[in-house]
Each structure stands twice: as structure tokens, then as C-alpha cells.
Design an enzyme around this catalytic site. Structure first.
Site, PDB file in Angstrom:
ATOM      1  N   HIS B  61       0.876  -1.176   0.000  1.00 24.04           N
ATOM      2  CA  HIS B  61       0.000   0.000   0.000  1.00 24.04           C
ATOM      3  C   HIS B  61       0.911   1.224   0.000  1.00 24.04           C
ATOM      4  O   HIS B  61       1.617   1.463   0.970  1.00 24.04           O
ATOM      5  CB  HIS B  61      -0.900   0.004   1.229  1.00 24.04           C
ATOM      6  CG  HIS B  61      -1.816  -1.187   1.281  1.00 24.04           C
ATOM      7  ND1 HIS B  61      -3.070  -1.182   0.713  1.00 24.04           N
ATOM      8  CD2 HIS B  61      -1.640  -2.426   1.798  1.00 24.04           C
ATOM      9  CE1 HIS B  61      -3.641  -2.368   0.888  1.00 24.04           C
ATOM     10  NE2 HIS B  61      -2.792  -3.141   1.547  1.00 24.04           N
ATOM     11  N   ASN B  93      -6.531   0.860  -2.814  1.00 24.67           N
ATOM     12  CA  ASN B  93      -7.350   1.554  -1.803  1.00 24.67           C
ATOM     13  C   ASN B  93      -6.765   2.919  -1.444  1.00 24.67           C
ATOM     14  O   ASN B  93      -6.472   3.214  -0.294  1.00 24.67           O
ATOM     15  CB  ASN B  93      -7.557   0.687  -0.567  1.00 24.67           C
ATOM     16  CG  ASN B  93      -6.268   0.260   0.101  1.00 24.67           C
ATOM     17  OD1 ASN B  93      -5.202   0.291  -0.511  1.00 24.67           O
ATOM     18  ND2 ASN B  93      -6.351  -0.152   1.341  1.00 24.67           N
ATOM     19  N   HIS B 178      -9.058 -10.530  -1.319  1.00 24.63           N
ATOM     20  CA  HIS B 178      -8.905 -10.294   0.128  1.00 24.63           C
ATOM     21  C   HIS B 178     -10.046 -11.057   0.785  1.00 24.63           C
ATOM     22  O   HIS B 178     -11.207 -10.698   0.643  1.00 24.63           O
ATOM     23  CB  HIS B 178      -8.998  -8.787   0.401  1.00 24.63           C
ATOM     24  CG  HIS B 178      -9.144  -8.431   1.853  1.00 24.63           C
ATOM     25  ND1 HIS B 178      -8.149  -7.825   2.568  1.00 24.63           N
ATOM     26  CD2 HIS B 178     -10.178  -8.583   2.715  1.00 24.63           C
ATOM     27  CE1 HIS B 178      -8.558  -7.626   3.820  1.00 24.63           C
ATOM     28  NE2 HIS B 178      -9.791  -8.072   3.936  1.00 24.63           N
ATOM     29  N   HIS B 231      -2.664 -12.695   1.205  1.00 22.11           N
ATOM     30  CA  HIS B 231      -2.251 -12.845   2.614  1.00 22.11           C
ATOM     31  C   HIS B 231      -2.938 -13.952   3.418  1.00 22.11           C
ATOM     32  O   HIS B 231      -3.696 -13.676   4.342  1.00 22.11           O
ATOM     33  CB  HIS B 231      -2.373 -11.516   3.361  1.00 22.11           C
ATOM     34  CG  HIS B 231      -3.636 -10.713   3.131  1.00 22.11           C
ATOM     35  ND1 HIS B 231      -4.893 -11.222   3.286  1.00 22.11           N
ATOM     36  CD2 HIS B 231      -3.809  -9.423   2.761  1.00 22.11           C
ATOM     37  CE1 HIS B 231      -5.781 -10.288   3.039  1.00 22.11           C
ATOM     38  NE2 HIS B 231      -5.158  -9.187   2.705  1.00 22.11           N
ATOM     39  N   ASN B 277      -4.908  -7.139   9.774  1.00 27.05           N
ATOM     40  CA  ASN B 277      -6.030  -7.927   9.269  1.00 27.05           C
ATOM     41  C   ASN B 277      -5.629  -8.581   7.952  1.00 27.05           C
ATOM     42  O   ASN B 277      -5.332  -7.871   7.008  1.00 27.05           O
ATOM     43  CB  ASN B 277      -7.241  -7.017   9.044  1.00 27.05           C
ATOM     44  CG  ASN B 277      -8.474  -7.810   8.715  1.00 27.05           C
ATOM     45  OD1 ASN B 277      -8.534  -9.009   8.986  1.00 27.05           O
ATOM     46  ND2 ASN B 277      -9.452  -7.169   8.111  1.00 27.05           N
ATOM     47  N   ASP B 304       2.428  -6.919   2.333  1.00 28.31           N
ATOM     48  CA  ASP B 304       1.206  -6.191   2.723  1.00 28.31           C
ATOM     49  C   ASP B 304       1.600  -4.910   3.457  1.00 28.31           C
ATOM     50  O   ASP B 304       0.947  -4.494   4.420  1.00 28.31           O
ATOM     51  CB  ASP B 304       0.273  -7.066   3.570  1.00 28.31           C
ATOM     52  CG  ASP B 304      -1.139  -6.483   3.674  1.00 28.31           C
ATOM     53  OD1 ASP B 304      -1.403  -5.426   3.050  1.00 28.31           O
ATOM     54  OD2 ASP B 304      -1.979  -7.080   4.369  1.00 28.31           O
TER      55      ASP B 304
END
Lengths: 309, 420
Positions: B61, B93, B178, B231, B277, B304
Site C-alpha cells: 500500500h 485503496n 482479500h 495474505h 487484518n 502487505d
């Protein structure tokens, strides 16, 4: 003497718990007297910071600190800058910088008291953090048990109801185990936290089995406000399957104590006949709440007071 | 021209595991062999170090556009370079969401300007990542998106996921799922079990992840099309992917260093740098994830990398945001926790951090091969160092490994023949 903060029963030893209870016994005499004034906290300031509603915990902390001559003040989330989005960290710093010696906090998040304690100079007393702990509740329950049973060793205690959401259940479980009582839990399986058996407790879905032969019954409030989804179908079904009534109480030891942290949902987790019966010590718990909180305030500030004197 | 001398080349795909030289011309690998020489070439002495295909992290990200206070393309790609990566694929995102050509082009252009590593944007599966309408995947593909994902959120509707898998396949866009069945979440903030119970925190059952993993494997199976599971963190997810692969389902998956190095116990006294998460799980899950890495169930190791500002972590545990940064610790964690204990070889680790992700994303990368772009990672797997987040390139410091001693120091990356 305790450390800087009282965050949970988990961090206390059996000796420390006994020390608090002994002192609380002394404090109770003051609470019941016509001269409710000690100089213990003279010159110290105590702030209660409540993010959740409360009647008895907040009031008893407030009275406890007043009986001990502290300067005290109260803040609630609804009437403070919390409404403007101020973080717990900033709120904590603000209170700390006004010369506050003790912050008593209730917060809806587990671990909030530990977080605050790490970030302020003042002593922090956890008055309930999320589903984690409510140490002074367990201590006042313990004082009630000690007064009526003489001690804890070999006692059978049953904690009944919404264990999942209950900080009272966790603190009581830790305390009673540390003091040598045998603890079992009962309630709907959907309100029982995962792997709780690993604390060395028996769990039952059948309340009768948990109550059978119990010396102490601690009934928990159904926390409708903490429930994120319907974990049982109706209050009606809950009260019939899990509620404490006269028939169930008769299964316990004849002199069993019935306790509840309050406020009680009458007719849900207990019916009025049980709440108001001779074995119910719910009102006495409230008196003991003030005594225990006085003892905790005394013990937590001793280091500071010794340093001054 | 660049001549990299005497490095230990490691590339499982091309059977390289020996000290050799690499000659780079015009940004591409021109020659591989022992005792190479070239007049006028800049020489990089890699003696005593390893030279691997440039590492690729297919799940980061970068927070840019929109959340530049957490990270931006410059700081994020600098962190990637520092961690030995020559390419990253970034999740959509952002704000605005990367669900349109303009955002994809912005990311590519900005990354080129910075020039620290290659950035492959991943576009959203659905508009606004709302889980409802599919994005314009042909357009996004032509703008440079390499995959689609609504990462950070599940695609709640099985029907939408089924259409996404079918539609994306026309353009060769991998779908990265996800996996989180929200109806099972019930406000969970850490792994469900004894630790959560004793901290009074709401638990996240492994079922939250596994129910969705099985849904997507079943959809992929019936369509005969690929799906990539992001993940994975549980024993059950690993087993579902393993069984799917055995049945011939075109399912691939990735895991992250934190799922093979940490357990739920890292939450300790409400440490928000252990909040993510999917959540950290149990030792049994860690062991199963390592087993899945060993037996090939896991195709790629990703970070991640999820930067968050300190104000978003210095909060009550329940209010803190999910995620940790990972770019600057990923290779050392793999070396320290997978290679040194003997679970996998260094070649296997490098493969899962380069060729593995390249294959899933359909990139011509991740190999030391004549004719390929000279994207390389130069490191010493035996050099020990202590993690110091204050020295990180990332803008954010949400890392649970601060102070930990790890093996595997990255010296340089080579990007299109240029030493970084």
C-alpha cells in the site's frame, strides 16, 4: 502498597488482594460511621473520567475520594472535548497537566486503562475497560464474600450469564482463582468466550449444574449495549433457560450468597424474588464498593504521600 | 555498461547458485559467466555478496494519492529499494480509489519520476471498492494495471466475484482476493482464542478467512479460471489452497513475513503494532504457513506493507488501524526465520520473492537471464543487523520488529542496469 496503577486483578498477587481487603474492612467502619472524614488524601486531587455511563461505580469512587478529603472532579465523555474528537492520549495529557494525582477511568475499549497509564504521570485506576477488567468490582465482591464466608479457600463460585462481554466476570475469575476458590461459568454458548476453559474453569450451558452446591453465585448483567449481533433469540428465552430463580437457587448450598454487579435487569438474569431474598447481598455490595475504593485510593497514593512527608 | 563481479548468483528458475559475473548493457543483462571483462564498464565488486533477481513485492500500500501523510510513492519506493525490491505492485485503496485510468496513470508516471523501483498498479475490482459494479478492466489494463483487487475489503457478493473472475480473464488480469466473510467478524480485532479472551478483545475466527477462501476456490474451480488469494494466515486456508491445487484449480496464494514469524501473543499488552487484518494467529498456524511455504502451496511472499501514521496507532487497541509496514524487513525475516532454520533454501526464498510473484502477475521479470531487464538485488545473507525503525525510509514506523536482530543486509539494487 501497590504500584503506580490499578489496571486489573491479573497484575495483583494474592497478598496484595488480601492487603486491599483488610484495609477495606477498616474503611467500611468509616463509611458506616457518622463521621465520614479521613485526611488520607488531603492535598491530592482525584479525577474521574467516564466514557461510559455509570451510577454506582462513579458515585462510589467520588464519595470514596471525598470521604478521604481529596480535591475531586469529574468528567464524562458526553460533556467534554471527547465529543469534539479529542483522543484519549490528548485528554489524558490534559488532565495530567492540571496536577491530577489519580485518574479513575471507565472506557468502552479493552486496554484503554493500560494505554492511559503508560502515557500519564498520575496513578490510573481502571473503573472498567471494555470487556477486559473491572478490578474494584471484583475486590468489592471479594470483600462481600470474605465477610460472609470468612475466606475463599475451597469455596465453589458460579459466575452466570453474559461472560463474553463481561469485564466483571474476568476480574472475578482471576481474583477468585488467585484466592483459592473453585470457579465455574455458565451461560449460553454464544456468550462464552473462546478457550476460556484454559483458565482452568469448568463451563456449563446448563445453569442448574453450575449452581449445584455453589457457595457463591455471581450473576452478570445481560449487556444489550455491548452485543453487536443477536447472540440469543429473546430475553424471554434467556430468562427461562439461564435466569436465576427460586428453584435454581435451591440447588445451591443453603447459605449461598447471591451477588450481582448491578444494575440488574429485573426478570431477565434474575427474578425479583431472588433479588430481594435474604441470600441476596446486592445492596451490601454497594456499601463495600465505597470501602474497597477508599482502600485502593489509600494504597495507590502511599508512595507519593511518603515521598512528600 | 555495468559489470557485476564475483557475486554469488542465486536464481532457482535458471539453475544459478554459484559465484559468477553479470555484464549489463543498455539496462539489460548481456552476459552471465565466470571471469567476464568489458572495457569501459563500471565495475561493481560483489565479492562475498549474493546477487539475486530483483525482488518483487506484489502486495503493498503506497497510500498515494490521498493518504500522503502515511506514505507516498517516493517514500514507499525508497523503502522498497532499501529492502531490496526492484518492483512493487500497489493496492488500489487510495483516495480516489484506483478504479479509473487517471489514477493508474498517475501512479505509473509518479513512480517513473522518482525512479527508485518499478511500480505496477493494481486496479480495483469494483467501482469505489464498493463490491457492486465492476470497473472498466479493459481500460485499466491498457493504462497499465497488472491485476485487480479490492484489497482491504472483501468482495462480499459471490456473484460479483464470479463475474470479476470471468471478466478479468479476458484481459489477462489476475484477480487478487482479500478473503474475509464480514458476517462472521462481529467486531473482532485480533485472533479469536485464549489471548483475545484474556485481554477482553473481540476475536476474529479463522473461519472469517477460510469461508471466503473456500468460496473463491470453488468459484475458480467451476469457471476453470485463476484466482489469487491474498495474505493467507491460517492453517485452514493453507490446506484449502493445497487441496485446490491438487484438484487442478488455478489457485495461487501469498503470505506475509508476519504470518510465519509472529503469533497472537505479540499483541501482549495491547500493542497496536501487532494489530493487522488478517490478525496474527497461533503457533499452530505459523507452523502450517511455514509448511505451506515449504511444500509449494504458497507461491509468493509479500509484505502487505501498510503504513499508518503514529496517531492512527497510538490509540486504544480497538480504535487503532490495521496493518504494519514490511518492505524494509521482509528479506531479512525470510532469511532469519525460513532459510537459517533450514525450512527452505535461499534459492526458494528468492524465488517466492521474485519469480513467483512475476509469474502470477504475468511480468517478464524475476530472473537472471540474458536479454531481461537488469533488475537485481545485492545482499549479504549472513550479515547481522538490528532493526531500527528510526532509520527507515518509510514515512510510517508501525513495525513490530524494532530492535530485533536479523540476518540479511541489503547493499544495493540494480534497476534497469543502474545501481541504486
Amino acid at each position: 502498597m501497590l504500584g503506580k496503577d490499578l489496571l486489573g486483578i491479573k497484575q495483583l498477587t494474592a497478598e496484595e488482594i488480601s492487603g486491599i481487603l483488610d484495609l477495606a474492612g477498616e474503611m467500611k467502619k468509616v463509611v458506616l460511621s457518622e463521621d465520614k472524614k479521613l485526611d488520607t488524601l488531603k492535598g491530592l486531587s482525584v479525577v474521574t473520567l467516564f466514557y461510559e455511563n455509570s451510577t454506582r461505580t462513579r458515585l462510589s469512587f467520588e464519595l470514596a475520594s471525598k470521604y478521604m478529603s481529596s480535591s475531586s472532579a469529574n468528567i464524562t465523555a458526553s460533556g467534554s472535548s471527547v465529543q469534539k474528537g479529542e483522543s484519549l492520549l490528548d485528554t489524558g495529557h490534559t488532565i495530567d497537566r492540571m496536577g491530577t494525582d489519580v485518574i479513575i477511568m471507565r472506557h468502552q475499549c479493552s486496554g484503554a486503562a493500560a494505554f492511559l497509564a503508560k502515557n500519564v504521570r498520575a496513578s490510573v485506576i481502571n473503573a472498567g475497560d471494555g470487556m477486559n477488567e473491572h478490578p474494584t468490582q471484583a475486590l468489592l465482591d471479594a470483600l462481600t464474600i470474605k465477610e460472609h464466608k470468612g475466606g475463599f479457600k475451597g469455596l465453589k463460585a458460579a459466575i452466570i450469564g453474559d461472560v463474553l462481554h463481561s469485564r466483571v466476570a474476568r476480574s472475578n475469575l482471576y481474583l477468585l482463582q488467585k484466592m483459592g476458590a473453585e470457579v465455574c461459568l455458565a451461560g449460553p454458548v454464544t456468550l462464552m468466550p473462546k478457550d476460556i476453559e484454559r483458565f482452568g474453569v469448568k463451563t456449563y450451558n446448563n445453569v442448574d449444574k453450575a449452581v449445584e452446591g455453589a457457595d457463591v453465585i455471581i450473576n452478570l448483567r445481560i449487556q444489550l449495549e455491548r452485543q453487536k449481533s443477536a447472540l440469543f433469540p429473546t430475553v424471554r428465552e434467556y430468562s427461562s433457560v439461564f435466569g436465576l430463580n427460586e428453584r435454581r437457587l435451591a440447588l445451591a448450598a443453603p447459605d449461598a450468597l447471591v451477588m450481582h454487579p448491578g444494575p440488574v435487569n429485573r426478570g431477565v438474569e434474575m427474578n425479583s424474588a431472588v433479588i430481594d431474598c435474604g441470600q441476596s447481598f446486592i445492596d451490601e455490595q454497594v456499601t463495600n464498593g465505597v470501602s474497597v475504593r477508599m482502600a485502593v485510593l489509600d494504597l495507590l497514593t502511599r508512595g507519593k504521600r511518603n515521598a512528600v512527608n | 555498461m555495468l559489470l557485476i563481479k564475483n557475486g554469488h548468483l542465486i536464481d532457482k528458475l535458471n539453475g544459478l547458485d554459484a559465484v559468477m559475473d553479470i555484464l549489463v548493457k543498455d539496462g539489460k543483462i548481456a552476459e552471465i559467466g565466470a571471469g567476464l571483462s568489458a572495457d569501459g564498464a563500471e565495475v561493481y565488486d560483489a565479492a562475498g555478496k549474493y546477487v539475486a533477481p530483483g525482488l518483487i513485492d506484489m502486495h503493498v500500500h503506497l497510500r498515494d494519492p490521498g493518504y500522503e501523510y502515511k506514505e507516498d510513492i517516493e517514500s514507499g519506493t525508497r523503502a522498497a529499494q532499501k529492502g531490496g525490491f526492484t518492483a512493487v505492485a500497489c493496492m488500489p485503496n487510495t483516495n480516489p480509489v484506483a478504479d479509473n485510468k487517471a489514477v493508474i496513470k498517475y501512479i505509473i508516471d509518479r513512480a517513473r519520476e522518482v525512479g527508485m523501483c518499478k511500480v505496477y498498479p493494481i486496479a480495483a475490482i469494483t467501482k469505489g471498492m464498493k463490491g457492486e459494479e465492476l470497473t472498466e478492466m479493459a481500460d485499466l489494463r491498457s493504462a497499465g494495471a497488472v491485476a485487480v483487487s479490492d484489497d482491504g475489503k472483501p468482495v462480499r457478493s459471490g456473484g460479483v466475484m464470479q463475474r470479476a473472475i470471468k471478466y478479468a480473464s479476458m484481459f489477462g488480469l489476475p484477480v487478487i482476493s482479500h478473503c474475509e466473510e464480514m458476517s462472521l467478524m462481529d467486531g473482532g480485532v485480533m485472533n479469536e482464542g485464549f489471548t483475545a479472551t484474556s485481554l477482553g478483545l473481540r476475536g476474529i475466527s479463522p473461519a472469517v478467512e477460510e469461508v471466503m477462501v473456500s468460496r473463491d476456490i470453488i468459484i475458480a474451480e467451476h469457471e476453470g479460471l485463476p484466482v489469487h488469494i491474498a495474505h493467507i494466515s491460517t492453517r485452514g486456508s493453507a490446506e484449502l489452497v493445497r487441496q485446490g491445487k491438487r484438484r487442478g484449480v488455478k489457485v495461487t496464494c501469498e503470505t506475509c513475513p508476519h504470518y510465519f514469524t509472529l503469533t497472537e501473543e505479540a499483541v501482549g499488552d495491547f500493542d497496536t503494532n501487532a494489530k493487522m487484518n488478517p490478525p496474527l494467529r497461533t503457533q499452530e498456524d505459523v507452523d502450517a504457513i511455514i509448511e505451506a511455504i515449504k511444500d509449494g502451496t504458497v507461491d509468493a511472499i509479500v509484505t502487505d506493507h501498510a503504513p499508518h501514521h503514529i496517531d492512527e496507532k497510538r490509540l486504544e487497541f480497538e480504535l487503532a488501524l490495521n496493518g504494519i509496514i514490511g518492505l524494509e524487513t521482509s528479506l531479512p525475516l525470510g532469511i532469519t526465520k525460513l532459510v537459517r532454520p533450514g525450512h527452505i533454501t535461499l534459492g526458494d526464498l528468492i524465488y517466492k520473492m521474485s519469480a513467483g510473484p512475476a509469474k502470477i502477475l504475468g511480468l517478464e521479470a524475476g530472473e537472471i537471464k540474458v536479454g531481461r531487464a537488469a533488475d537485481l538485488t545485492i545482499f549479504d545473507p549472513d550479515e547481522k543487523f538490528a532493526v531500527d525503525v528510526s532509520k527507515f525510509q518509510s514515512k510510517s514506523k508501525n513495525c513490530p520488529y524494532d530492535g530485533m536482530e536479523l540476518y540479511g543486509k541489503v547493499y544495493n539494487t540494480v534497476l534497469d542496469g543502474v545501481v541504486k
